[in-house]
Write an enzyme that holds these catalytic residues in place. Sequence first.
Site, PDB file in Angstrom:
ATOM      1  N   GLY A 129       1.136  -0.765  -0.413  1.00 51.27           N
ATOM      2  CA  GLY A 129      -0.194   0.377   0.248  1.00 51.27           C
ATOM      3  C   GLY A 129       1.132   1.392  -0.192  1.00 51.27           C
ATOM      4  O   GLY A 129      -0.364   2.414  -0.376  1.00 51.27           O
ATOM      5  N   ARG A 152     -12.141  21.369  10.926  1.00 49.65           N
ATOM      6  CA  ARG A 152     -12.966  21.270  11.325  1.00 49.65           C
ATOM      7  C   ARG A 152     -12.523  21.218  13.222  1.00 49.65           C
ATOM      8  O   ARG A 152     -13.117  21.177  13.363  1.00 49.65           O
ATOM      9  CB  ARG A 152     -14.317  19.937  11.795  1.00 49.65           C
ATOM     10  N   LYS A 206     -27.883  26.007  17.495  1.00 47.33           N
ATOM     11  CA  LYS A 206     -27.838  24.624  17.895  1.00 47.33           C
ATOM     12  C   LYS A 206     -26.963  24.294  18.538  1.00 47.33           C
ATOM     13  O   LYS A 206     -25.997  24.936  19.144  1.00 47.33           O
ATOM     14  CB  LYS A 206     -27.561  23.361  16.758  1.00 47.33           C
ATOM     15  N   GLY A 248     -27.534  15.533   9.102  1.00 51.48           N
ATOM     16  CA  GLY A 248     -28.965  15.917  10.632  1.00 51.48           C
ATOM     17  C   GLY A 248     -29.120  17.360  10.805  1.00 51.48           C
ATOM     18  O   GLY A 248     -29.733  17.434  11.064  1.00 51.48           O
TER      19      GLY A 248
END
Length: 316
Positions: free
Chosen positions: A39, A96, A192, A225
Amino acid sequence: METTVKIFSGTGSQYLAEKIAQQYGTTLGKITISKFSDGEIQPVFQESIRGDMVFLVQSTFAPAENILEILLMIDAARRASAYKVVVVIPYYGYARQDRKDKPRVAIGSKLIANMLVAAGADRVITMDLHAPQIQGYFDIPVDHLDSSAIFIPYIQQLQLENLTFAAPDVGSANRIREIATYFNADMVICDKHRKRANEIASMVVIGDVTDRDVVLIDDICDTGGTLAKSAGLLLEKGARSVRALCTHPVLSGNAYSNIENSVLEELVVCDTIPLKQKISKIKVLSVAELFAVAIRNAYENRSITGLFIHSQLRNK
């Protein structure tokens, strides 16, 4: 001898790199990215790049091999005596993880920036970083493109009568406000609260959406979501229709079923990440022309300011 532009692609973004090269007016350079039986990755440029300005296109979405691949491509280009190595990362993964929001965690976006610089990148061209301040993690120039240049014409052709923009959280309010200002439209915020990643504990709408055609705008759609819950809540509050525009279609887990079963009219995304499947509610807009312009301007040492919404606002 005049420096020429050569565009190469990693395996993860070849579909997009081909369109960028076509928009630029050239073809992709020849590169072979092979793997040993275990790999291990080995990129080999199949043409001379000595003295050339080399643009390497690769988004760093999962799997992590995409990151290692671009690092090895940068190193190979430096060792092949490229004049400049510019890394084109339409989707900058790990963005993030931009701060220590809890004890004993990594700041992944800073680590990726360090590795790109250490490998030998001279410049980075990317789009819609999850946190704009990530540009400051680099000690080299970063051209941070804005998907508004693609989304604004699309919104205009929809000709929505009672247009209202919605920010999916407080953090994205400033960006949404710029777009709302461009259209002279109202905006609301879907605030949220999360208990853990990818799981929303509660959500409230700040602002009035009664009889409005609402457009949600975000940089990333992961599990879908947040968008599904936001759309349902906005309709409950009286919205006439809800659609979403998201730059990067990460779309992991149950995202496709979440979007398909939601009350969203449509989800419009960019092709910074390839879709794993096609569903009726998802529409794809290409970033190829925008990146081709950015590449040309970088090569010709011209400004890219005209590609941004704040420049367009000044000229309205």
